[in-house]
Write a protein that holds these residues in place. Structure first.
Motif, PDB file in Angstrom:
ATOM      1  N   PHE A  70     -13.676 -23.849 -24.465  1.00 56.57           N
ATOM      2  CA  PHE A  70     -14.907 -23.832 -23.688  1.00 56.57           C
ATOM      3  C   PHE A  70     -16.000 -24.600 -24.412  1.00 56.57           C
ATOM      4  O   PHE A  70     -16.187 -24.433 -25.624  1.00 56.57           O
TER       5      PHE A  70
ATOM      6  N   TRP B 276      -0.548 -22.300 -22.489  1.00 58.65           N
ATOM      7  CA  TRP B 276      -0.571 -21.194 -21.520  1.00 58.65           C
ATOM      8  C   TRP B 276      -1.964 -21.051 -20.927  1.00 58.65           C
ATOM      9  O   TRP B 276      -2.540 -21.986 -20.444  1.00 58.65           O
ATOM     10  N   GLY B 277      -2.549 -19.849 -20.982  1.00 59.72           N
ATOM     11  CA  GLY B 277      -3.860 -19.656 -20.370  1.00 59.72           C
ATOM     12  C   GLY B 277      -5.004 -19.817 -21.330  1.00 59.72           C
ATOM     13  O   GLY B 277      -6.118 -19.369 -21.051  1.00 59.72           O
ATOM     14  N   LYS B 278      -4.789 -20.433 -22.472  1.00 60.01           N
ATOM     15  CA  LYS B 278      -5.845 -20.537 -23.481  1.00 60.01           C
ATOM     16  C   LYS B 278      -6.705 -21.763 -23.219  1.00 60.01           C
ATOM     17  O   LYS B 278      -6.252 -22.892 -23.301  1.00 60.01           O
ATOM     18  N   PHE B 279      -7.961 -21.536 -22.922  1.00 61.98           N
ATOM     19  CA  PHE B 279      -8.922 -22.588 -22.648  1.00 61.98           C
ATOM     20  C   PHE B 279      -9.810 -22.827 -23.862  1.00 61.98           C
ATOM     21  O   PHE B 279     -10.074 -21.927 -24.650  1.00 61.98           O
TER      22      PHE B 279
ATOM     23  N   ASN C 220      -7.789 -27.031 -20.640  1.00 59.43           N
ATOM     24  CA  ASN C 220      -6.539 -26.326 -20.872  1.00 59.43           C
ATOM     25  C   ASN C 220      -5.419 -27.356 -20.850  1.00 59.43           C
ATOM     26  O   ASN C 220      -5.506 -28.342 -20.111  1.00 59.43           O
ATOM     27  N   SER C 221      -4.404 -27.145 -21.666  1.00 59.44           N
ATOM     28  CA  SER C 221      -3.272 -28.066 -21.632  1.00 59.44           C
ATOM     29  C   SER C 221      -1.998 -27.308 -21.270  1.00 59.44           C
ATOM     30  O   SER C 221      -1.915 -26.087 -21.425  1.00 59.44           O
TER      31      SER C 221
END
Lengths: 114, 113
Positions: B103, B98-101, B93-94
């Protein structure tokens, strides 16, 4: 016990049918997410919600819909427009939607086509 | 540790040995990383996380190493046990996402007696 509950564990869809997957959390988290997991691939984001009454499309939203009427609940509907719905669906939540927040997952719903 | 096609890379480890699982990431802006464990038919379980201002973090029987220069993350499991058999995958995540990972697909760890 705090956690994320997904139901049902297994679901079968007939052609032309919409089905709804349930996700409930009692962690008091603001943000919730839906992912799709296919064999040999990383999780792909379908929809996310940063706060109640708000949600946004993820990377693969076509053929899916969501609602977020309550903080604890984020149901996902797989519509008949989703032509390849067979997958393992995972719901997650995090305290907020900001970066550097770990996401915690439910135990998934496996959807198959009849 | 990333997969190609439908088959995940497999790491076979003898019970009691140490396991090392690797993950390469591509986004140089990634600054937060998580390792998850996923048992068959279950959801991913958080194991340990690390922020980019660290290069090592230890938990119970697990250590995560981060090499930002070569964009590489590893998970070491000490004294591997049968209950450690699962798929392990990394998430990155950067700060600007925001909360977007992102995987990884994961590595299948098989513990043999």
């Amino acid at each position: 016990d705090g956690g994320i509950t997904q139901s049902p564990k297994y679901l079968f869809r007939k052609e032309g049918q919409n089905v709804t997957l349930s996700c409930e959390q009692n962690l008091n988290h603001d943000a919730m997410y839906w992912y799709r997991q296919d064999p040999g691939q990383g999780l792909r984001l379908i929809y996310y919600s940063q706060i109640v009454n708000d949600f946004q499309k993820g990377d693969i939203a076509e053929g899916y819909s969501v609602s977020r009427e309550k903080k604890e609940s984020f149901p996902l509907t797989v519509t008949s427009a989703q032509k390849n719905p067979t997958a393992f669906y995972l719901c997650a939540s995090s305290r907020t939607a900001s970066s550097n927040q770990p996401q915690h997952f439910g135990d998934g719903t496996r959807l198959s086509i009849l | 540790g990333e997969s190609v096609g439908l088959h995940l890379p497999t790491l076979s480890v003898q019970e009691g040995d140490n396991s090392i699982i690797n993950c390469a990431y591509s986004n140089s802006a990634s600054d937060y990383f998580i390792w998850y464990k996923q048992e068959s038919g279950k959801g991913p379980q958080f194991i340990i996380d690390i922020r980019s201002n660290m290069d090592k973090r230890q938990g119970q029987r697990v250590t995560v190493l981060l090499n930002k220069t070569v964009k590489h993350l590893s998970l070491q499991i000490a004294a591997t046990q049968p209950g450690d058999s699962a798929v392990y995958f990394c998430a990155e995540n950067s700060d600007d996402s925001w909360g977007k990972f992102q995987f990884g697909a994961g590595t299948q760890v098989v513990v043999t007696p």
